[in-house]
Design a protein around this motif. Structure first.
Motif, PDB file in Angstrom:
ATOM      1  N   ALA A 207      66.703-101.859 -13.278  1.00 52.60           N
ATOM      2  CA  ALA A 207      66.807-100.421 -13.516  1.00 52.60           C
ATOM      3  C   ALA A 207      66.413-100.051 -14.940  1.00 52.60           C
ATOM      4  O   ALA A 207      65.817 -99.003 -15.187  1.00 52.60           O
ATOM      5  CB  ALA A 207      68.238 -99.948 -13.232  1.00 52.60           C
ATOM      6  N   VAL A 208      66.742-100.937 -15.898  1.00 50.12           N
ATOM      7  CA  VAL A 208      66.384-100.683 -17.295  1.00 50.12           C
ATOM      8  C   VAL A 208      64.875-100.726 -17.473  1.00 50.12           C
ATOM      9  O   VAL A 208      64.270 -99.842 -18.091  1.00 50.12           O
ATOM     10  CB  VAL A 208      67.075-101.725 -18.211  1.00 50.12           C
ATOM     11  N   VAL A 209      64.249-101.749 -16.912  1.00 50.71           N
ATOM     12  CA  VAL A 209      62.794-101.901 -17.056  1.00 50.71           C
ATOM     13  C   VAL A 209      62.070-100.758 -16.354  1.00 50.71           C
ATOM     14  O   VAL A 209      61.126-100.172 -16.902  1.00 50.71           O
ATOM     15  CB  VAL A 209      62.340-103.263 -16.509  1.00 50.71           C
ATOM     16  N   ASP A 210      62.491-100.424 -15.144  1.00 52.91           N
ATOM     17  CA  ASP A 210      61.823 -99.350 -14.389  1.00 52.91           C
ATOM     18  C   ASP A 210      61.925 -98.014 -15.120  1.00 52.91           C
ATOM     19  O   ASP A 210      60.955 -97.236 -15.167  1.00 52.91           O
ATOM     20  CB  ASP A 210      62.430 -99.220 -12.994  1.00 52.91           C
ATOM     21  N   MET A 211      63.093 -97.735 -15.681  1.00 53.42           N
ATOM     22  CA  MET A 211      63.268 -96.470 -16.395  1.00 53.42           C
ATOM     23  C   MET A 211      62.382 -96.436 -17.636  1.00 53.42           C
ATOM     24  O   MET A 211      61.793 -95.391 -17.973  1.00 53.42           O
ATOM     25  CB  MET A 211      64.727 -96.286 -16.788  1.00 53.42           C
ATOM     26  N   ALA A 212      62.258 -97.568 -18.305  1.00 51.79           N
ATOM     27  CA  ALA A 212      61.408 -97.632 -19.496  1.00 51.79           C
ATOM     28  C   ALA A 212      59.947 -97.386 -19.141  1.00 51.79           C
ATOM     29  O   ALA A 212      59.230 -96.670 -19.854  1.00 51.79           O
ATOM     30  CB  ALA A 212      61.560 -98.988 -20.175  1.00 51.79           C
ATOM     31  N   VAL A 213      59.491 -97.956 -18.052  1.00 53.51           N
ATOM     32  CA  VAL A 213      58.103 -97.758 -17.615  1.00 53.51           C
ATOM     33  C   VAL A 213      57.856 -96.285 -17.297  1.00 53.51           C
ATOM     34  O   VAL A 213      56.813 -95.723 -17.673  1.00 53.51           O
ATOM     35  CB  VAL A 213      57.786 -98.652 -16.399  1.00 53.51           C
ATOM     36  N   ARG A 214      58.801 -95.644 -16.638  1.00 48.65           N
ATOM     37  CA  ARG A 214      58.648 -94.220 -16.313  1.00 48.65           C
ATOM     38  C   ARG A 214      58.571 -93.373 -17.580  1.00 48.65           C
ATOM     39  O   ARG A 214      57.712 -92.495 -17.701  1.00 48.65           O
ATOM     40  CB  ARG A 214      59.825 -93.738 -15.456  1.00 48.65           C
ATOM     41  N   ALA A 215      59.469 -93.646 -18.511  1.00 46.09           N
ATOM     42  CA  ALA A 215      59.505 -92.836 -19.737  1.00 46.09           C
ATOM     43  C   ALA A 215      58.240 -93.036 -20.565  1.00 46.09           C
ATOM     44  O   ALA A 215      57.646 -92.072 -21.070  1.00 46.09           O
ATOM     45  CB  ALA A 215      60.741 -93.186 -20.560  1.00 46.09           C
ATOM     46  N   ALA A 216      57.803 -94.289 -20.718  1.00 44.67           N
ATOM     47  CA  ALA A 216      56.605 -94.553 -21.507  1.00 44.67           C
ATOM     48  C   ALA A 216      55.373 -93.926 -20.874  1.00 44.67           C
ATOM     49  O   ALA A 216      54.464 -93.455 -21.579  1.00 44.67           O
ATOM     50  CB  ALA A 216      56.403 -96.064 -21.672  1.00 44.67           C
ATOM     51  N   GLY A 217      55.350 -93.873 -19.553  1.00 45.98           N
ATOM     52  CA  GLY A 217      54.214 -93.281 -18.851  1.00 45.98           C
ATOM     53  C   GLY A 217      54.026 -91.807 -19.148  1.00 45.98           C
ATOM     54  O   GLY A 217      52.917 -91.274 -18.999  1.00 45.98           O
ATOM     55  N   LEU A 218      55.091 -91.139 -19.578  1.00 46.27           N
ATOM     56  CA  LEU A 218      54.974 -89.726 -19.941  1.00 46.27           C
ATOM     57  C   LEU A 218      54.234 -89.534 -21.264  1.00 46.27           C
ATOM     58  O   LEU A 218      53.733 -88.448 -21.550  1.00 46.27           O
ATOM     59  CB  LEU A 218      56.367 -89.094 -20.057  1.00 46.27           C
ATOM     60  N   ILE A 219      54.186 -90.591 -22.078  1.00 47.52           N
ATOM     61  CA  ILE A 219      53.530 -90.512 -23.388  1.00 47.52           C
ATOM     62  C   ILE A 219      52.072 -90.930 -23.298  1.00 47.52           C
ATOM     63  O   ILE A 219      51.177 -90.247 -23.782  1.00 47.52           O
ATOM     64  CB  ILE A 219      54.258 -91.395 -24.417  1.00 47.52           C
ATOM     65  N   GLY A 220      51.806 -92.091 -22.685  1.00 49.32           N
ATOM     66  CA  GLY A 220      50.434 -92.569 -22.612  1.00 49.32           C
ATOM     67  C   GLY A 220      50.385 -94.036 -22.272  1.00 49.32           C
ATOM     68  O   GLY A 220      51.274 -94.572 -21.615  1.00 49.32           O
ATOM     69  N   LYS A 221      49.327 -94.697 -22.755  1.00 47.60           N
ATOM     70  CA  LYS A 221      49.100 -96.112 -22.458  1.00 47.60           C
ATOM     71  C   LYS A 221      49.133 -96.971 -23.725  1.00 47.60           C
ATOM     72  O   LYS A 221      48.566 -98.059 -23.759  1.00 47.60           O
ATOM     73  CB  LYS A 221      47.734 -96.283 -21.776  1.00 47.60           C
ATOM     74  N   GLY A 222      49.786 -96.479 -24.771  1.00 48.53           N
ATOM     75  CA  GLY A 222      49.813 -97.192 -26.031  1.00 48.53           C
ATOM     76  C   GLY A 222      50.867 -98.275 -26.081  1.00 48.53           C
ATOM     77  O   GLY A 222      51.381 -98.735 -25.047  1.00 48.53           O
ATOM     78  N   LEU A 223      51.179 -98.692 -27.305  1.00 51.66           N
ATOM     79  CA  LEU A 223      52.230 -99.692 -27.553  1.00 51.66           C
ATOM     80  C   LEU A 223      53.509 -98.929 -27.874  1.00 51.66           C
ATOM     81  O   LEU A 223      53.583 -98.222 -28.880  1.00 51.66           O
ATOM     82  CB  LEU A 223      51.828-100.579 -28.728  1.00 51.66           C
ATOM     83  N   TYR A 224      54.516 -99.056 -27.020  1.00 51.01           N
ATOM     84  CA  TYR A 224      55.746 -98.288 -27.173  1.00 51.01           C
ATOM     85  C   TYR A 224      56.970 -99.191 -27.084  1.00 51.01           C
ATOM     86  O   TYR A 224      56.943-100.262 -26.472  1.00 51.01           O
ATOM     87  CB  TYR A 224      55.870 -97.211 -26.082  1.00 51.01           C
TER      88      TYR A 224
END
Length: 488
Positions: free
Chosen positions: A416-433
């Motif tokens: 759940a932690v990893v999935d939520m992080a992927v969703r949140a980062a996807g709102l920003i872009g494809k960079g290093l986050y």
């Protein structure tokens, strides 16, 4: 990397410099062999810099061929617009005033040769102007006004405009400049592209320690980059590179953002890209973004001067207040009483129209998921500093205390932690986050998405080791290759 000086006539550059080839503009423009060359830097010293003149087309075709022209077409256009020349920022204005204040005259002319001047006292000013208007040979004219010294004009000059007494220095400056850019011995055969890594040796809390920086360098070289560290005063060198990797804490009102903007404008692959810096460094934007997309986060209120009275009622006490551009726990305050809340908000709102208020959710540690290109790379648990509610404890004496950290493989971390992080980062872009999250009673909430996340040797790389650095450099290489092939 082949280095060319392109001139209108042979006498326009009579100096001989090892490793640098002189080429006539007509040959460069008409000989089809130059279109097939790769990894070329072009130093454009043609006589006429006018629109559609030889000089213009040399820089234009150099860019189209994937060569790196200096000056670029954008710089040539800047020279033609007086308003741009005179639009100096506050930092440059201070440098001009500091350098020229001792002068008794009301006018001053500064000759800049490969970013340097004969008088060492003008070196910093020369470098600053070269960074703004990157061209090998420049002349700047200043005028003392009622409010102080101002830049009136700056533009490129030809070799024949250089006084004879300056020629020896010009040769020295050129040799230093070209030798400083030459790839280090043994790497020229394997390096396909050039990557600049922006590092500030004076930064108190850099995002990567020295061991990590060296591992980034080795990883970049292993995938096909020549990696060179550049400093905050070397923005004018960006045109020499194919990619920029920022390893300095970013902010919008800061040279890191100017580096990212300049690099993107020059066609470089950039991490952190300017759009990610804009989005991630402002907590007001992030709070609104997460709410709009239904990403679970602590209860949040955007506070302005007209709703300060709602904070306690809606979020309770204690409550966490954040300056919009805070980083490394600086500018983040926990307030516990109504009086402290009122006083702190009053102080924060003097510097910003909005302040982020969030409910206080104490946890023993925060999760951090590091991602690039939308893929999770590592997962860390950042434990709170001893006796403190944050990872970093900055006390009034200037002493910093940092909590312990441990790193997990992506597969070991809660899904759940990893999935939520992927969703949140996807709102920003494809960079290093780096996505920070809290887990309370099985509920995962996003605290923030960070561009330029911390990657220290011995911490974030504990699981993947050198593979972490190769993954990041590999993504940059794929993007550079795609851009060179016209696919991005």
């Amino acid at each position: 990397m082949q280095q060319l000086i392109v001139v209108s006539r042979p006498e326009d550059w009579p100096l001989s410099i090892e490793g640098v080839e002189r080429v006539l503009a007509r040959d460069y423009l008409t000989d089809p062999a130059w279109s097939e060359r790769r990894a070329v830097r072009v130093y454009n010293l043609c006589r006429s810099y006018g629109y559609q003149a030889n000089c213009y087309y040399v820089s234009l075709l150099a860019a189209a061929r994937g060569h790196k022209p200096l000056p670029s077409v954008a710089t040539l256009q800047d020279f033609r617009v007086p308003a741009i020349v005179r639009l100096t920022g506050a930092e440059l204005a201070r440098q001009i005033e500091s350098s020229l204040k001792p002068l008794q005259s009301d006018e001053f002319t500064l000759s800049i040769y490969f970013g340097r001047n004969l008088a060492r006292r003008y070196d910093r000013l020369s470098r600053a102007l070269f960074n703004l208007f990157p061209a090998p040979l420049l002349r700047a004219r200043f005028e003392r006004l009622a409010e102080g010294w101002g830049l009136r004009r700056i533009g490129p000059i030809s070799f024949e405009d250089i006084p004879e007494t300056h020629l020896e220095f010009v040769g020295e400056a050129a040799r230093m400049y070209f030798s400083g850019k030459r790839p280090r011995a043994g790497r020229a055969k394997t390096a396909r592209f050039d990557l600049a890594m922006l590092v500030n040796p004076d930064e108190a809390h850099p995002p990567s320690n020295e061991r990590a920086l060296k591992r980034f360098e080795r990883a970049g070289e292993s995938v096909g980059f020549h990696v060179e560290r550049i400093r905050p005063d070397e923005i004018g060198r960006l045109a020499e590179f194919d990619a920029l990797f920022i390893r300095e804490t970013t902010a919008v009102n800061h040279h890191t953002y100017r580096f990212a903007r300049r690099a993107a404008a020059e066609g470089l692959v950039v991490i952190d890209d300017p759009d990610s810096i804009l989005k991630c460094t402002n907590k007001v934007y992030l709070a609104e973004l997460l709410q709009r997309h239904g990403i679970a986060a602590p209860k949040t209120l955007l506070v302005h001067r007209d709703n300060t009275g709602e904070v306690e009622n809606r979020l309770g006490l204690p409550v966490v207040l954040k300056q919009p551009d805070s980083a490394f726990s600086l500018g983040v305050v926990k307030v516990e009483t109504a009086e402290m809340l009122k006083r702190t908000l009053r102080e924060m709102l003097r510097n910003s129209e909005l302040v982020v208020a969030q409910e206080f959710l104490p946890t023993a540690f925060d999760w951090r998921v590091g991602l690039i290109d939308g893929r999770p790379l590592y997962v860390c648990r950042y434990h709170m500093a001893r006796g403190h509610w944050q990872i970093y404890n900055h006390d009034d004496a200037g002493d910093d205390d940092e909590g312990l950290a441990d790193t997990l493989s992506v597969g070991e971390a809660p899904e759940a932690v990893v999935d939520m992080a992927v969703r949140a980062a996807g709102l920003i872009g494809k960079g290093l986050y780096g996505v920070d999250l809290k887990e309370i009673d099985g509920r995962v909430m996003v605290i923030e998405v960070n561009d330029n996340p911390s990657i220290d040797a011995g911490c974030e790389d504990s699981v993947l080791k050198d593979a972490l650095y190769r993954e990041i450099m590999g993504v940059m290489l794929k993007r550079v290759t795609a851009r060179k092939l016209g696919n991005a």
